[in-house]
Design a protein around this motif. Structure first.
Motif, PDB file in Angstrom:
ATOM      1  N   UNK A 154      54.780  17.108  51.828  1.00 51.19           N
ATOM      2  CA  UNK A 154      53.924  16.120  52.501  1.00 51.19           C
ATOM      3  C   UNK A 154      53.962  14.799  51.752  1.00 51.19           C
ATOM      4  N   UNK A 155      53.944  14.871  50.423  1.00 50.68           N
ATOM      5  CA  UNK A 155      54.049  13.648  49.640  1.00 50.68           C
ATOM      6  C   UNK A 155      55.306  12.881  50.026  1.00 50.68           C
TER       7      UNK A 155
ATOM      8  N   UNK B  71      48.187  10.980  52.838  1.00 47.06           N
ATOM      9  CA  UNK B  71      49.567  10.498  52.703  1.00 47.06           C
ATOM     10  C   UNK B  71      50.220  10.135  54.027  1.00 47.06           C
ATOM     11  N   UNK B  72      49.668  10.606  55.146  1.00 50.83           N
ATOM     12  CA  UNK B  72      50.341  10.320  56.404  1.00 50.83           C
ATOM     13  C   UNK B  72      49.423   9.570  57.355  1.00 50.83           C
TER      14      UNK B  72
ATOM     15  N   UNK C 119      46.087  16.345  52.279  1.00 48.64           N
ATOM     16  CA  UNK C 119      47.300  15.586  52.002  1.00 48.64           C
ATOM     17  C   UNK C 119      47.783  14.896  53.270  1.00 48.64           C
TER      18      UNK C 119
ATOM     19  N   UNK D 171      53.858  22.521  50.074  1.00 48.67           N
ATOM     20  CA  UNK D 171      53.096  21.597  50.915  1.00 48.67           C
ATOM     21  C   UNK D 171      52.938  20.264  50.218  1.00 48.67           C
ATOM     22  N   UNK D 172      52.519  20.306  48.951  1.00 48.12           N
ATOM     23  CA  UNK D 172      52.274  19.061  48.230  1.00 48.12           C
ATOM     24  C   UNK D 172      53.562  18.249  48.134  1.00 48.12           C
TER      25      UNK D 172
ATOM     26  N   UNK E 199      44.585  21.994  51.650  1.00 42.84           N
ATOM     27  CA  UNK E 199      45.587  21.090  51.076  1.00 42.84           C
ATOM     28  C   UNK E 199      46.344  20.370  52.176  1.00 42.84           C
TER      29      UNK E 199
ATOM     30  N   UNK F 272      50.419   8.361  44.090  1.00 44.16           N
ATOM     31  CA  UNK F 272      50.980   9.711  44.214  1.00 44.16           C
ATOM     32  C   UNK F 272      50.164  10.722  43.417  1.00 44.16           C
TER      33      UNK F 272
ATOM     34  N   UNK G  76      44.673  18.534  44.888  1.00 43.09           N
ATOM     35  CA  UNK G  76      44.951  19.956  44.657  1.00 43.09           C
ATOM     36  C   UNK G  76      43.969  20.514  43.623  1.00 43.09           C
TER      37      UNK G  76
END
Lengths: 248, 262
Positions: free
Chosen positions: A178-179, B201-202, B197, A174-175, B193, B83, B90
């Protein structure tokens, strides 16, 4: 067929899958609507060609969650009450053929991702058409790109599943994934360093959706899709080989 | 005998204060020990650090080749924070969710029945891990960028450098607290998560350019704490907004934690 039904029923009963569906539906359509409304007054015809599709490229997070959760839910420990059990033991007891089980799993993920992407594409492009009113770009010639969105989402979901088959834990894939879907993705930065990065799965697959990729490598959409499919096939093959051999 | 009542009451109050302080100290020690014995915490911190250093080196190499603007080593070195925040998200999630993976939360609450004390100790322990980790990530990122850029680097004043590094460290630590609070409510790692995220991030970056209210969201406001570009708010206001988000999230998770069955 029965295996596929079982896998679909498992997917449909996961709350995370429905959350992913809601995210995949709302994020691209709402943001595309905001985007389209903000450009209504200006030259919408010229600017509006990519509106919606770009957002759908980010909505792929829903496919990522789907692909990861479909596999990671099998390996999540259920706590002390159920003796630290994992669903995979029940699944493999019911379906002892691992190959068949995996095929059904992949099929269910692909099917769910296809449905998700079709609904999200319709909602997003509908929102754009609604926001732009008569200035909206004609949708008829966009059918190949819409198919591109569906293929991109399905391949991404399978990619996520393949990686999760290897890690057996949802957080890492996921990390990473998605990153890498973020507005300035790591692979995009890499493509500035080396042209080879343009052949990474997400960079190649994005050609199916948008033409505006600033990269030194030119690639038609179909080739991009094929490159991405090759990546997915390779990763799935590795994932399957590991899954068939490793203790559950 | 009435004359003796007040000193006795004061003695009792002082004793209660001492007992409370001891309880808080013990709770913090317990939470810190639990956190430091989780392999996932160490793996997350190590992975974040390695990724941040690699990204800082890559950014610096790209910057040196581009050479358009003499970017300061500080700005280049802090760029990976965008980043690295994923690692701190996490970290917060892992810290909060580890209680719920098995039945550990019941042992925890048997040992520390006062839920507010245990919650506060959990947040304090998370900060005690996140702040040093963030210092290492930010300082080594800046150092790597400085090494790679060498003489090409623009100079950054000492005061500004300290403020920017402090802002980055504060942002990462506060983000870890926010993530821990969200995960404490969700109680499951993967959904927490994915949601965090997905926002950082989006949804966040997409909203940033399109909606005015986005300037007040924790990710965009946080840019003002560490990014050279800034997020539209001044540094002080950015600190305030991000801290307010983290405090509000911690308060909500405390309220939920105190009321909900473990």
């Amino acid at each position: 067929m029965r295996l596929l039904r079982a896998e679909l029923s498992k997917l449909v009963s996961l709350p995370s899958v429905w959350t992913a569906f809601a995210v995949g539906l709302l994020v691209p359509s709402v943001i595309a609507y905001l985007n389209a409304s903000s450009m209504r007054g200006r030259n919408a015809q010229a600017a509006g060609l990519d509106v919606g599709f770009e957002e759908l490229g980010f909505g792929v997070i829903a496919a990522i969650i789907l692909g990861v959760v479909a596999v990671s839910s099998e390996y999540a420990t259920e706590g002390e009450e159920s003796a630290g059990g994992r669903q995979i033991t029940a699944s493999l007891t019911a379906a002892p053929s691992r190959g068949g089980f995996l095929l059904a799993k992949i099929g269910a993920v692909a099917l769910a991702a296809a449905v998700m992407s079709a609904v999200a594409t319709a909602a997003t492009l509908g929102a754009v058409a609604f926001a732009l009113a008569d200035a909206a770009p004609p949708m008829g010639e966009e059918v190949p790109r819409m198919l591109g969105v569906v293929v991109y989402w399905v391949l991404t979901a399978l990619l996520a599943s393949a990686i999760t088959l290897l890690t057996r834990n949802g957080i890492v894939p996921l990390a990473v994934l998605i990153l890498n879907t973020s507005v300035v993705s790591v692979t995009f930065l890499l493509s500035k360093v080396t042209p080879l990065a343009s052949y990474l799965p997400d960079m190649a697959g994005a050609r199916m959706i948008t033409s505006r990729i600033h990269s030194s490598v030119e690639m038609p959409p179909v080739v991009g899709g094929l490159v991405m499919a090759a990546w997915v096939a390779a990763l799935l093959a590795v994932g399957a080989a590991v899954f068939l051999r490793r203790d559950a | 005998m009435r004359g003796g009542a007040r000193p006795a009451g004061e003695v009792r109050a002082a004793g209660a204060r001492r007992a409370g302080a001891r309880e808080a100290r013990r709770a913090l020690r317990a939470e810190l020990l639990k956190l430091l014995t989780l392999p996932a915490v160490w793996l997350t911190v190590a992975g974040t650090w390695a990724a941040a250093v690699a990204l800082a080196a890559a950014f610096a190499a790209a910057g040196r080749r581009g050479g358009a603007a003499a970017a300061s080593a500080l700005d280049v070195g802090l760029a990976p924070v965008g980043y690295a925040q994923a690692g701190f998200i996490v970290l917060g999630v892992v810290a909060a969710v580890s209680e719920y993976g098995g039945g550990q939360i019941r042992t925890t609450l048997a040992a520390m029945p006062r839920r507010a004390v245990r919650h506060g100790a959990g947040i304090a322990a998370l900060l005690l891990v996140a702040v040093p980790a963030a210092v290492v990530v930010c300082v080594s990122g800046a150092a790597v960028a400085w090494l790679v850029l060498g003489g090409a680097a623009g100079a950054a004043g000492g005061g500004r450098a300290c403020a920017a590094v402090a802002g980055a460290v504060g942002y990462l630590a506060l983000t870890a607290v926010l993530a821990g609070a969200v995960a404490g409510v969700v109680r499951r790692a993967v959904p927490a998560v994915a949601a965090l995220l997905g926002h950082y991030f989006i949804a966040g970056p997409l909203l940033r350019d399109r909606a005015a209210f986005a300037a007040w969201l924790p990710d965009t406001a946080g840019l003002g704490m560490w990014s050279a570009g800034g997020g539209g708010l001044g540094a002080a206001a950015a600190w305030g907004v991000v801290a307010a988000w983290s405090a509000a999230a911690a308060a909500v998770s405390l309220a939920v934690f105190v009321r909900r069955e473990a």
